[in-house]
Each structure stands twice: as C-alpha cells, then as structure tokens.
Design an enzyme around this catalytic site. Structure first.
Site, mmCIF file in Angstrom:
data_model
loop_
_atom_site.group_PDB
_atom_site.id
_atom_site.type_symbol
_atom_site.label_atom_id
_atom_site.label_comp_id
_atom_site.label_asym_id
_atom_site.label_seq_id
_atom_site.Cartn_x
_atom_site.Cartn_y
_atom_site.Cartn_z
ATOM 1 N N ASP A 57 25.310 20.257 -30.886
ATOM 2 C CA ASP A 57 25.248 21.067 -29.670
ATOM 3 C C ASP A 57 24.427 22.318 -29.984
ATOM 4 O O ASP A 57 23.948 22.483 -31.098
ATOM 5 C CB ASP A 57 26.662 21.421 -29.209
ATOM 6 N N ASP A 94 31.488 12.902 -25.639
ATOM 7 C CA ASP A 94 32.064 13.442 -26.870
ATOM 8 C C ASP A 94 33.282 14.240 -26.499
ATOM 9 O O ASP A 94 33.363 14.801 -25.404
ATOM 10 C CB ASP A 94 31.081 14.372 -27.577
ATOM 11 N N CYS A 101 45.471 -4.178 -32.235
ATOM 12 C CA CYS A 101 44.380 -3.267 -32.595
ATOM 13 C C CYS A 101 43.773 -3.720 -33.927
ATOM 14 O O CYS A 101 44.485 -4.136 -34.838
ATOM 15 C CB CYS A 101 44.901 -1.841 -32.704
ATOM 16 N N CYS A 157 41.971 -1.808 -36.016
ATOM 17 C CA CYS A 157 41.674 -0.748 -36.983
ATOM 18 C C CYS A 157 42.414 -1.029 -38.281
ATOM 19 O O CYS A 157 43.375 -1.797 -38.300
ATOM 20 C CB CYS A 157 42.033 0.633 -36.424
ATOM 21 N N CYS A 175 46.304 -0.565 -38.193
ATOM 22 C CA CYS A 175 47.124 -1.464 -37.381
ATOM 23 C C CYS A 175 47.075 -2.912 -37.856
ATOM 24 O O CYS A 175 48.044 -3.650 -37.677
ATOM 25 C CB CYS A 175 46.679 -1.414 -35.925
ATOM 26 N N HIS A 214 42.855 5.503 -36.287
ATOM 27 C CA HIS A 214 43.245 4.643 -35.158
ATOM 28 C C HIS A 214 42.650 5.136 -33.847
ATOM 29 O O HIS A 214 42.079 4.361 -33.077
ATOM 30 C CB HIS A 214 44.771 4.551 -35.026
#
Lengths: 476, 407
Positions: free
Chosen positions: B100, B275, B313, B315, B318, B350
């Site tokens: 930014d 974002d 999930c 990830c 998980c 996660h």
C-alpha cells in the site's frame, strides 16, 4: 543390556555402546517399541501445552530433528479433581496414546510425561503426604499420587516420570523434611507401579494394550537421606522401572549398582553447554534443557559446536556461545545465524530479517531462532556421541572450555510476552511483566504546525534523515 | 494533463465471465509468477505473516501477499531495504508482493496526522518528531521495497464523513497525487502502479474520479476508502458503480475487504482482488473462519470437541494424520489459544487457507458459469435460515441478477 519389564511385553530397550565404569561418559541407544529411537546422550524437547514454544506442529515435523519430547501433566489437567480435564474425554485406538494424538506428536517421537513443567514454577502451598502442588492454567492446585497414576494409565505416554516430593523454590531443606521426601516418593512410586501392574492383569497377555515405562525419581538429597527409598527401589521395584529421573547430577556418584544400567534423564537443568558436558562426563544419558528456549526468548541464536572448531593457536579471546540477534549490527547482514548450520532459518533466511522480526516484535523471529537453537543442540549432541565413541570426550571437553566463553551472552532485547506459567508471582504490588503494546502519542498539536518539513522535491532519504526510517536504531 | 500511457509489468488474462453477474475469472501474470483471480491477499504487515514462515504461507496456496509500506519504512527502513535488494529478498518470499502507499496507516494509526497538498504530515510514532509523507516519498519507498504491485498515495478520509466539500477535495487531490506518483515511479517496467478511486459514498464523485483515474491508464485499478464503517449496501453501490465504468482488461482491487460474504458479493459486483487483516487477526483471538461461520474456539464449549477445526478442510491443520495432515482438533486450539503462539500459527494457517480456497471455489464456479448457484450455496451454509441472510447482500445480489431468497 536390555531391560524387559517383567510383566509386560518388552517396551523400552536401552543398549550401551560399550561397557562403562560409573562416572564416565556413556553412549547408547534408547528404543521404544512404538518406533521411537534416540541415540544417547541426547535431549528431550521441552513442550508447553503440547508444543515446543514457538514451533507449530507442522514446523516440528518439517524443520526439527527432535526425537523425544517432555510433556508436563500440569499443562493439561486444569481443574482436576473437581472437573474432569477435557483431554480425559478423548479416546484413542487401542495402540495409540490420546495425549500424543491430542498434541499431534508424530508417532516416532518419544513421549515422556512428568507431573511438572521443566523448570517448574515454585508453588506457595507445600506438598502433602499424598499430593504435590502444581500450577495449571487456572492457578495453583494439587494433584494426588493416585490421580497421577491414573493419568499415566489414561494418557499412555511412552515413559512416565514418577512423582517426586521436591519442595521447589525452597532454599534450605531441613533434615526431617528430607526424610519425608524419600518416604513420600517411595510411596508414590509404589502407587504408580501397582496401578500399571493392575492394568496388565486385567488384560490377556496377547492383546495387552501398549503400556508405559516408568522412570523413578532420584531425589536431590544425599544418598544417606534417601537410602531406604533406594534400597526399596532395588529390592522391590527394580523390575518395574526402566529408567531414572535425576534431580541432582552429583547423585550419579552414589547410584546403587543395580540401577546403573538403565537410562538416566536429567532434571538437574544445566545452565550452559559446559555444565551439560560435565553431567555427560558423569554418565548422564538424557536431558531437559531450559536454556535452549531461554536463549530463544532472549533473541540469542546459539552458536557453538562440539568438538569446537580447531584453531592453529589458542584464540586470544574466547568465542561467544551465542549471537545476540537484537544488535543493530545485524541490520543489513545477509549472513546466516551460524555459518555451516543447515537449519531452516540459516538456509532460508538471514540475520537482517531475523533482527528485523525481533525489533518489530513479529512472532516469526522467535520461531526461526527456536528452530535454529534446536538444530544447534542436535549437532552438539551428535558431536558428543561421536566424541564418546572415539574416546576423545575428555580432550574435546577441555578444548571446548578453552574455546568458548563460560556463560551464554546476556539478554539485551525484549522477549515475547511472558505467560503466567513462566514466572513466580512475588505477591501483591508487583510490576507488570509485559510492557504495554500500544501507547498514544499525546504530544501537543502545536509541534506539528510549527515543525520544519522537507520540501516537495525531497526524496525518501530526507524522510529517513528526520527519523522516518532509522531513528529507532540510534540508541542501539 | 494525463501523462502518456505508462508501461505495464502485468498481463490480465480473462478466462471467463459469469453470464448473470459481473463476476470474472482470470489469471494475473505478475513479475513473480501468475496468480488466479479472484484472489484474497493475506496481509504480512511487517514482512511476516503473523508467525508463519514464508514456506507455511506458500503451503496455504498464497502467491500474492501484502506488505505495508508505512511499517517497512519505519523498520527495517529504506536504507536497509536498498542494501538488501528489496522486500522479496528481505523476507525470502519468492512470490508476489503488493504494497500500500502508507497513507492509510498514517491516518488510521496516528492520532495527529494532517493531510495537506504536499502530503501527509504526522508525528513519528517513535519520538514524536514531525514528518511528512509525500507521493514521491511513498513511491520511492515502494520502489525500494520492489513490490510487484505498488499503490499510489491517496487522500483517505472516512467514507462516513459528512463533509462533502472535503470529500471532493480528497478525491481531486488523489487524482493530482496519482500524477505525481506516476512521475516519481522509477521502475514501471517491473512494478505495477495501481491508482485508487476515491470519492466516499457519493456516486457522482466516484464516477468522476473513476473517469479521471482510468484516463491515467495504470496497470490496475483499486477502489479505496471503503471498509471504514459505512453501511454495507452503500459499500455495494460504490463498488457496483465503479466496476461498471472500468475497462474489462484490468484487475480491480477493493482495498481492505475481508469478510467471506463481502468477498462473495463483491466478486458478483465485478471486483477481483481483496485484502484484509481480519482472518489473521481473528485467528490470534482464537476465532476459526469456516463455511458455517466464525467459531470462537476460546469458548469452553469447544474444550472437549475433538473434531477438526472444519470438517473436510484441506489445510495442514485440519487434514487427518492418515492424509498427511496434523489432525488438529478444536479442543487443542482451545487448549493453546492465547497461551502458546503455536496455537495462533495453526489457526492463522487454517483461516488463510479457508479464504484462499473459498476464492478458488468461486473461480471454478465462474469458469463453469454457475456462480449464482455457488453464491446461494455459500449463503445457505453460512446462515442456517434464509431469514438470517443479510439484507444488503440480498439487495446487492438482486442488482446483478441473483435472487438469493429464491430457490
């Protein structure tokens, strides 16, 4: 020289590389039937609430070579006995440990359970005849020997360290109190052994559940003062114990010969690599080493090896055991934490980044240093084992002492936020342990309007000159 | 007085457009590799994503993350960034970075920031000494950072500000500052400068600003000043109005947006990039983002819940250990949250993974031209009952042809 417990399938074996005399360094292999194998001497990673501080379980698998961990029951039992701890509701398949599954520990990692954290926070209340004082996340509590034995049965670690009556934090211990220590500890050892034996009798031999091995505490008092306890260990319990938990390394001098062959786990926390080497010279096999995480929290990257680097002539100045990563001198350094270190932090990152992370109080800074510090210890212990095997340990120790400074560097920077279980409260009116994270700038508005500002054509280096970029480094 | 068309260091490859809504699927080819659009970009404020190693971030599927110019300007500082050769090398991140301008942090973090025509005046958070951030400073810093996408310095004021004159001034100033940014930008061939559309909640100002900004022909376009506490239907109206005026072949980035439902609706309104610090910040407070809503895992109700954080999930936390995952349970997160930072790291993994995989599913749905049904399915999972669907989402989606309350 393996040690099959009499009434259970063989769980833990400990083979020494060669016969050793008492009070000499020894190297061996500790193997658990679950698959965990540790070459000794070595260390156990100290966990906090099931994780090595700063190291998430995926990083533990990928970026450490830690073969065994030490877990404290006090991290898991909250309001026992008034409330059943949540973990006790977790069931595990017959051949698995619910504790291991809960903390997502790989099955090849040796899981050692003890009652208290290493090092333990001293508790205000004294131990009783049937219970010790502990610190759980809900405050100071007590756990009885019966409950501890039941926890071992339920959680099924690979090894459980017997409960010992040690008044942590007490400077002077009277002779009568010392008598009590050995009486109680003996009683508690009998509790945990009978719990385990009872367990085995109820199950048919062939489908016996994987059980756990018991390490007996050796108290930090002279042999005379615990002679009854030691005698009973030898006479009645020797077949049931697979190792010793040693709270004072000097006691290695006074161990009964019947207890010489089993592995020795040190809770006599060494405060420097040299003190660790000294314990190894007395024949210690396994360690819990709080200085690893203490160095990490202080932002110190350990930097030593065993044997030390060879030098043509003795260095004029002794070499530091660690690098203080808070120092501004690392600001633009692309060097690794230690040359020749192959850990994740050293191969993927550089000092400038790690220094930045500390100074910006980003959690990753401590993650990377913690990974590195454990890698340094892995290499250190590998060097020690080689040195013992090639019979050069004594000389290498001398060279180490000549090469390195006596103590780890002083902490200069700020650590991560400390938690209640990491320090002893000194009572009412004590200062804040963590400085406030935010503060408002309440300087008078006038200073803004009166201020000189760079002109429109200034580039960012002007901004930097007035402090945008590097001002905070000036003092360091 | 728009300058000549600037070079671009990106290619926007449009793959599919939803036949009902304004949703688009694309590949954005950036200097450090392609990224799929729509995309959620996690925020690694100080060149680090809250305890995660770059490798862990990479494993969540992330190929484009944010750094904040303001923070990197303070630490490690421009001189260090120059000496090391930019932020990629500094944090060992081989993929893309967006920065930014630093202006937003001045205004939001610093009590005494004042915006003037030359730039933003503020007091150093370190020693209280007065400083100035100009468009030229901002671009110079971002050039030193070397981010793949850099943002113009804009005049941000709260969208909820009632002062229309100030709002108009800010919008016009942002256009003037874009011209200064374009002029100051040293590496247009390897860093993509995005303009930022301002104008508060006033659609006329927004349209006027969009026209001016589009004329400058930056490689990408951001819609700024939102997500500052305005009503959600006003937010949607602004995004909808802006995207309608934007060229099709450029990426559109809505700044600071991060709730899953905001993303899903904004995609339908034609936005591509988002974002927000929320998924990572909320992870540190023990909140797990799931398809069924946010779970506060500090709640004692989860202390004995030995199911994975989110069923199915993918990830690393998980996934069960049989599938090479860790098999982390809600009860374990309860056990470590706010007590060991490793717990925050796990939940951060996660949450970031959740948002990235949500974007992936949205993208697949757009490619298969079933985004409207995807949106319905998403809201059905998030709210157990239609009566709980937020009104703003129902209204906004109706505007692009999706009847959320229908079958």
């Amino acid at each position: 020289m393996s040690i099959p417990p009499s009434n259970a399938p063989e769980m833990l074996t400990f083979n020494l590389l060669f016969k050793t005399l008492p009070l000499t360094p020894r190297a061996g292999t500790l193997a658990h039937h679950s698959g965990a194998t540790i070459q000794t001497p070595h260390y156990l990673g100290i966990t906090s609430r099931g994780a090595i501080p700063h190291i998430s379980q995926d990083n533990f698998r990928k970026h450490t070579a830690i073969h065994g961990v030490y877990v404290a029951l006090e991290d898991f039992i909250e309001k026992l006995p008034q409330q059943t701890p949540p973990l006790y509701h977790l069931s595990a398949p017959a051949h698995e440990s619910s504790l291991r599954n809960f903390i997502a520990l790989p099955k090849e990692t040796l899981l050692v359970l003890g009652p208290r954290r290493a090092p333990p926070v001293p508790c205000p209340a004294a131990n009783t005849n049937s219970a010790i004082s502990i610190l759980t996340s809900v405050g100071f509590r007590q756990i009885s020997s019966q409950d501890y034995a039941a926890a071992a049965e339920r959680l099924r670690p690979d090894i459980v360290v017997g409960m010992a009556d040690i008044p942590f934090g007490q400077e002077v211990i009277g002779v009568k109190r010392k008598d009590k220590m050995s009486d109680r500890t003996e009683l508690w050892m009998r509790d945990i052994i009978s719990k385990k034996s009872g367990l085995d009798k109820t199950v048919k031999k062939e489908d016996a559940m994987p059980s756990y091995d018991i390490f007996a505490p050796i108290l930090p008092v002279s042999r005379e003062l615990q002679s009854w306890y030691l005698e009973h260990l030898v006479d009645d319990m020797v077949d049931e114990i697979s190792g010793l938990a040693i709270y004072d390394a000097q006691l290695l001098d006074e161990l009964p010969s019947e207890l010489q062959h089993i592995p020795r786990l040190s809770f006599d926390f060494p405060t420097s690599p040299q003190k660790l080497l000294y314990q190894i010279s007395l024949g210690m096999d396994l360690f819990t080493i709080p200085f690893i995480a203490e160095a990490t929290d202080a932002g110190i990257a350990l930097d030593f090896s065993f044997p030390p680097p060879s030098v043509s002539d003795t260095p004029f100045e002794k070499t530091s055991l660690g690098v203080d990563m808070w120092l501004a001198t690392h600001s633009a350094s692309l060097a690794p934490l230690s040359i020749n270190c192959s850990c994740y932090a050293c191969t993927k990152h550089h000092r400038a980044y790690i220094r930045h992370l500390l100074s910006a109080k980003e959690m990753l800074g401590w993650v990377l240093i913690q990974l590195h510090n454990h890698a340094i210890m892995d290499a250190f212990f590998a060097g020690i084992r080689d040195s013992i095997a090639s019979n050069t340990f004594e000389d290498d120790c001398k060279a180490f002492e000549a090469f390195y400074e006596v103590d780890l560097p002083e902490k200069t920077g700020q650590g991560p936020r400390v938690r209640g279980y990491q320090f002893k409260s000194t009572g009412p009116g004590e200062g804040k342990k963590n400085p406030p994270a935010y503060r408002m700038l309440d300087d008078p508005k006038e200073s803004l309007s009166e201020a000189l500002t760079p002109d429109e054509n200034a580039d960012a280096s002007d901004l930097e000159r007035i402090g945008f970029a590097e001002a905070e480094d000036k003092g360091r | 007085m728009a300058p000549v068309a600037m070079p671009s260091a990106l290619t926007y490859e449009l793959l599919a457009k939803c036949s009902v809504t304004k949703a688009r699927a694309a590949i954005l080819h950036l200097p450090h590799g392609p990224v799929p659009l729509p995309i959620f970009m996690p925020v690694a404020t100080q060149a680090s994503l809250k305890g995660l190693t770059p490798e862990q971030l990479e494993e969540t599927g992330c190929r484009l993350c944010l750094n904040n110019t303001y923070h990197l300007g303070l630490k490690p500082g421009q001189a260090t960034l120059d000496a090391i050769g930019g932020a990629h090398k500094f944090q060992s991140w081989p993929h893309n970075i967006l920065t930014d301008s630093g202006g937003f942090q001045m205004v939001s973090l610093l009590k005494l920031a004042k915006v003037a025509e030359e730039g933003v005046r503020f007091l150093s958070p370190h020693d209280g000494s007065p400083m100035l951030l100009t468009p030229e400073h901002s671009i110079s810093l971002q050039n030193s950072i070397g981010s793949d996408i850099i943002m113009q310095l804009d005049d941000v004021i709260a969208t909820t500000s009632p002062d229309l004159a100030r709002m108009e001034e800010a919008m016009e100033r942002s256009v003037r500052w874009l011209d200064r940014c374009i002029a100051a930008h040293k590496y247009p061939e390897r860093q993509n400068l995005f303009c930022i559309i301002q104008g508060g909640l006033d659609l006329n100002l927004r349209r006027q600003c969009t026209k001016e900004m589009v004329a400058r022909d930056t490689p990408g376009i951001a819609i700024g000043g939102l997500s500052g506490g305005e009503a959600k239907d006003e937010y949607c109206r602004v995004v909808d109005a802006c995207t309608s005026l934007l060229p099709e072949k450029k990426p559109r980035y809505v700044m600071g947006v991060g709730y899953p439902e905001d993303l899903i609706v904004s995609i339908a309104l034609g936005a591509d990039m988002f974002d927000c610090v929320w998924p990572t910040r909320t992870a540190r407070f023990g909140n797990a983002v799931t398809a069924n809503g946010v779970l506060n895992l500090r709640n004692a109700a989860f202390s004995g819940d030995f199911s994975s954080i989110e069923e199915g999930c993918q990830c690393v936390c998980c996934r069960p250990k049989e599938d090479g995952g860790l098999g982390i349970t809600k009860a374990y997160i309860y056990h470590v949250t706010a007590k060991e930072t490793a717990g925050a790291h796990l939940l951060t993994i996660h949450n970031v993974h959740y948002l990235l995989s949500l974007m992936k599913s949205a993208r697949t749905a757009i490619m298969e031209d079933r985004y409207p049904s995807f949106v319905k399915e998403f809201f059905r999972k998030l709210y157990d009952d239609k009566s709980k669907f937020p009104e703003w989402a129902v209204t906004a989606l109706k505007g692009v042809g999706v009847d959320l309350l229908g079958d």
